[in-house]
Scaffold this motif. Structure first.
Motif, PDB file in Angstrom:
ATOM      1  N   ALA A  43       3.651 -55.896  21.108  1.00  0.00           N
ATOM      2  CA  ALA A  43       3.216 -57.004  22.294  1.00  0.00           C
ATOM      3  C   ALA A  43       4.343 -56.681  23.376  1.00  0.00           C
ATOM      4  O   ALA A  43       4.014 -57.135  24.396  1.00  0.00           O
ATOM      5  N   SER A  44       5.193 -55.937  23.028  1.00  0.00           N
ATOM      6  CA  SER A  44       6.395 -55.646  24.106  1.00  0.00           C
ATOM      7  C   SER A  44       5.859 -54.315  24.719  1.00  0.00           C
ATOM      8  O   SER A  44       6.682 -54.050  25.813  1.00  0.00           O
ATOM      9  N   LYS A  45       5.102 -53.758  24.369  1.00  0.00           N
ATOM     10  CA  LYS A  45       4.671 -52.331  25.146  1.00  0.00           C
ATOM     11  C   LYS A  45       3.299 -52.635  25.776  1.00  0.00           C
ATOM     12  O   LYS A  45       2.453 -53.237  25.363  1.00  0.00           O
ATOM     13  N   VAL A  46       3.341 -51.596  26.757  1.00  0.00           N
ATOM     14  CA  VAL A  46       1.925 -51.535  27.417  1.00  0.00           C
ATOM     15  C   VAL A  46       1.000 -50.949  26.609  1.00  0.00           C
ATOM     16  O   VAL A  46       1.131 -49.995  25.913  1.00  0.00           O
ATOM     17  N   ALA A  92      -8.604 -57.504  22.926  1.00  0.00           N
ATOM     18  CA  ALA A  92      -7.979 -56.828  21.711  1.00  0.00           C
ATOM     19  C   ALA A  92      -6.667 -56.161  21.887  1.00  0.00           C
ATOM     20  O   ALA A  92      -5.819 -56.339  20.950  1.00  0.00           O
ATOM     21  N   ALA A  93      -6.771 -55.348  22.951  1.00  0.00           N
ATOM     22  CA  ALA A  93      -5.686 -54.673  22.961  1.00  0.00           C
ATOM     23  C   ALA A  93      -4.397 -55.179  23.808  1.00  0.00           C
ATOM     24  O   ALA A  93      -3.219 -54.750  23.620  1.00  0.00           O
ATOM     25  N   ALA A  94      -4.662 -56.236  24.779  1.00  0.00           N
ATOM     26  CA  ALA A  94      -3.920 -56.756  25.774  1.00  0.00           C
ATOM     27  C   ALA A  94      -2.429 -57.282  24.867  1.00  0.00           C
ATOM     28  O   ALA A  94      -2.413 -58.013  23.984  1.00  0.00           O
ATOM     29  N   GLY A  98       1.141 -55.723  29.618  1.00  0.00           N
ATOM     30  CA  GLY A  98      -0.017 -55.467  30.484  1.00  0.00           C
ATOM     31  C   GLY A  98      -0.801 -54.243  29.727  1.00  0.00           C
ATOM     32  O   GLY A  98      -0.580 -53.596  28.883  1.00  0.00           O
ATOM     33  N   VAL A  99      -1.768 -53.923  30.446  1.00  0.00           N
ATOM     34  CA  VAL A  99      -2.869 -53.103  30.021  1.00  0.00           C
ATOM     35  C   VAL A  99      -3.222 -51.784  31.087  1.00  0.00           C
ATOM     36  O   VAL A  99      -3.497 -52.309  32.020  1.00  0.00           O
ATOM     37  N   LEU A 100      -3.272 -50.744  30.637  1.00  0.00           N
ATOM     38  CA  LEU A 100      -3.660 -49.641  31.426  1.00  0.00           C
ATOM     39  C   LEU A 100      -5.095 -49.170  30.911  1.00  0.00           C
ATOM     40  O   LEU A 100      -5.205 -48.738  29.986  1.00  0.00           O
ATOM     41  N   VAL A 101      -5.926 -49.301  31.770  1.00  0.00           N
ATOM     42  CA  VAL A 101      -7.304 -49.061  31.353  1.00  0.00           C
ATOM     43  C   VAL A 101      -7.588 -47.579  32.183  1.00  0.00           C
ATOM     44  O   VAL A 101      -7.616 -47.596  33.413  1.00  0.00           O
ATOM     45  N   LEU A 102      -8.057 -46.597  31.481  1.00  0.00           N
ATOM     46  CA  LEU A 102      -8.378 -45.331  31.698  1.00  0.00           C
ATOM     47  C   LEU A 102      -9.719 -44.948  31.793  1.00  0.00           C
ATOM     48  O   LEU A 102     -10.434 -45.234  30.642  1.00  0.00           O
ATOM     49  N   ALA A 163       4.394 -42.448  27.106  1.00  0.00           N
ATOM     50  CA  ALA A 163       5.182 -43.114  27.977  1.00  0.00           C
ATOM     51  C   ALA A 163       5.190 -44.696  27.508  1.00  0.00           C
ATOM     52  O   ALA A 163       6.486 -45.573  27.543  1.00  0.00           O
ATOM     53  N   ALA A 164       4.183 -45.200  27.226  1.00  0.00           N
ATOM     54  CA  ALA A 164       4.057 -46.878  26.713  1.00  0.00           C
ATOM     55  C   ALA A 164       4.612 -46.930  25.466  1.00  0.00           C
ATOM     56  O   ALA A 164       5.610 -47.850  25.275  1.00  0.00           O
ATOM     57  N   GLU A 165       4.712 -45.918  24.498  1.00  0.00           N
ATOM     58  CA  GLU A 165       5.328 -45.833  23.220  1.00  0.00           C
ATOM     59  C   GLU A 165       6.881 -45.889  23.511  1.00  0.00           C
ATOM     60  O   GLU A 165       7.715 -46.775  22.756  1.00  0.00           O
ATOM     61  N   ALA A 166       7.361 -45.225  24.522  1.00  0.00           N
ATOM     62  CA  ALA A 166       8.717 -45.224  24.855  1.00  0.00           C
ATOM     63  C   ALA A 166       9.178 -46.404  25.648  1.00  0.00           C
ATOM     64  O   ALA A 166      10.504 -46.430  25.771  1.00  0.00           O
ATOM     65  N   GLY A 167       8.528 -47.554  25.673  1.00  0.00           N
ATOM     66  CA  GLY A 167       8.932 -48.578  26.473  1.00  0.00           C
ATOM     67  C   GLY A 167       8.896 -48.594  27.893  1.00  0.00           C
ATOM     68  O   GLY A 167       9.139 -49.609  28.552  1.00  0.00           O
ATOM     69  N   ALA A 168       8.117 -47.794  28.578  1.00  0.00           N
ATOM     70  CA  ALA A 168       7.953 -47.724  29.966  1.00  0.00           C
ATOM     71  C   ALA A 168       6.881 -49.270  30.465  1.00  0.00           C
ATOM     72  O   ALA A 168       6.057 -49.212  29.623  1.00  0.00           O
ATOM     73  N   ASP A 169       7.309 -49.613  31.465  1.00  0.00           N
ATOM     74  CA  ASP A 169       6.587 -50.812  31.968  1.00  0.00           C
ATOM     75  C   ASP A 169       4.999 -50.259  32.597  1.00  0.00           C
ATOM     76  O   ASP A 169       4.881 -49.260  32.794  1.00  0.00           O
TER      77      ASP A 169
END
Lengths: 330, 330
Positions: A43-46, A92-94, A98-102, A163-169
């Motif tokens: 939940a803490s990651k994008v 389901a992913a949120a 936040g969520v990046l929608v590609l 980047a998301a896995e590494a904790g980027a906002d």
């Protein structure tokens, strides 16, 4: 129709059930919405989601897993997923981050995701949407205003996922997607058409001695229909179009992908890679990473696409980061 | 001919040059003998070599690397490598610990490797030869006395390769190959023929509504020519033939592979896997590891094979060990 299908209407949920059965420790699905998500979402990651027509496997649901997508949904073969599937996938992913929608740039996908994003935002879900359009073949096309999104999508998913896995906002993950898309270019060529199971017939006619240069991944017309040429000449056509577009210049470090469109066997992909690597060397490029295989297919179309991504230190590190998905091609 | 080729006579060395270009840190080659070997060979460990006709990629040269093969050579498409190539491959790989020569059971391959092994042994190279014959379709065939060696070969390479990497001696690595071969069974089905570049035409004729059940990986006839059936029925045909042959029994832990023959796209392989996994559950099998992709192709043939390997603790550990080769499908 020379295919492994049961009832063509069930083709997509059946292959997705196979993906889930083969990756039960990693993934879970909601096949009512043709959606697959990670079993464990931090939940803490994008979160990163994507969804488009089927027939392009391993995109999109086979790219769900740590280091890549958080969730994805599939439409019917070569058709955008419905709005409710996109909306359920975002929900389901949120995460709190936040969520990046590609979204690959096709009108059908964009309409579905635009509405789904509005609905999700109305519920308080934080998200950003990013449009991928790496195909240099044509400016507008049968299904797009502007360029199409094709195999370069893989690099956006991979780098943004890392980047998301590494904790980027969310802003930082969005910036990674933007950087990849700004630096990636693709063009493809088809030697044959392909047969969507529910259509039961080819999506375009092409002569025994012809190829479609700049073909789209749904068989959309490209730049020209010509006689088939030797592999080296075809590769040069693709390379020159891709290289000159950014342009890629002497001294650049690049990732080079030769992507099979589904019906072209591994040895032929390496014949193309062999020439592409020589052309890159002539330009003065250093191929820091290479990808030869099936990354974005058009069902069983015989054909290839060539993608180049200009790298910097950040992108090299993101591409090298581990990922775990249904397909094992990173 | 809808293929990425230049001069068909150069197809094999060109794709091999591509493999080398894409894996320059890992592999080096001697294309005079159509041979690829690891750049670094540990003289204290057993070497493993293989070589057969081309057209089955990623077998064999794309399976060279730490944890798999030490070296491999390719013949022309669908033809055994010449004796001197086999001999040079053994010599290039040979270590103090000895060489395990893995040969798929085809008369052409066996003749070439028998002679090459004799020549190498006469020079004092310590080696053992092991014959792989996992195809349950037919007892003798167009090119074999006894059963053919097909996709089960992957598991022999992987497990023996891991044992060698772990430092097992030649007898022990041989015993692993023997155990895998004794416990692995495969059968395939073709929906289409394929076109070897130098032939320029299909290797067999097949009707638009027909399939060849039990096909060989060079298009050899199998058990029967029938009308195409739904994917689930085809999968059951393959599964029943494989399961009943060993037989695999309730309580067994297995590795299950759905292998694409080159022209069948990823989604269709997962439709087959979905049914195969259900059938395995009905038998009471536990699928401890699964493999869905292209492991042993027949150029661009549309078709699949189904392989099952009965596992024990040793084989599970060997299959899970890391490997690094041109193909990234482990």
């Amino acid at each position: 129709m020379k295919k492994f299908v049961n009832d063509p209407a069930n083709f997509v949920p059946e292959f997705m059930a196979g993906v889930l059965a083969a990756n039960a420790d990693l993934l879970e699905g909601n096949l009512e919405f043709q959606m697959i998500k990670r079993k464990t979402i931090d939940a803490s990651k994008v979160a990163i989601v994507q969804g488009s027509g089927s027939g392009h496997e391993p995109a999109h649901v086979m790219a769900v897993g740590p280091g890549m997508l958080t969730a994805a949904c599939q439409g019917p073969v070569f058709a955008a997923p419905p709005v409710d599937a996109c909306y359920e996938t975002i929900k389901a992913a949120a995460t709190d981050a936040g969520v990046l929608v590609l979204v690959n740039n096709y009108q059908g996908d964009r309409m579905a995701w635009d509405m789904a994003c509005e609905m999700a935002e109305a519920e308080g879900i934080k998200l950003k949407q990013f449009i991928i359009n790496d195909d240099v073949a044509v400016q507008d096309s049968l299904y797009t205003v502007g360029r199409r999104g094709v195999a370069g999508n893989f690099f956006v998913m991979k780098a943004a996922g890392a980047a998301a896995e590494a904790g980027a906002d969310l802003d930082a993950v969005y910036a990674v997607a933007e950087k990849v898309n700004a630096n990636v270019r693709t063009m493809g060529v088809a030697l044959t058409s392909c047969i969507p199971p529910q259509k039961g017939d080819v999506i375009f006619d092409i002569g025994d001695d012809e190829m479609e240069v700049g073909v789209g991944i749904h068989g959309e017309p490209g730049r020209e229909r010509t006689k088939i040429k030797p592999a080296d000449d075809i590769t040069k056509l693709l390379y020159d179009a891709v290289q000159s577009d950014l342009p890629f210049s002497s001294g650049d470090r690049v990732a080079l992908m030769v992507n099979g469109l589904g019906g072209t066997p591994p040895a032929e992909l390496y014949v193309v890679y062999n020439k592409a690597a020589k052309l890159a060397a002539e330009t003065g490029l250093t191929i820091a990473r290479n990808y030869v295989g099936e990354y974005c297919t058009a069902i069983e179309m015989a054909g290839v696409s060539l993608t180049m991504l200009k790298l910097d230190a950040e992108l090299e590190e993101l591409l090298a980061a581990p990922a775990e998905t249904a397909c094992r091609i990173f």
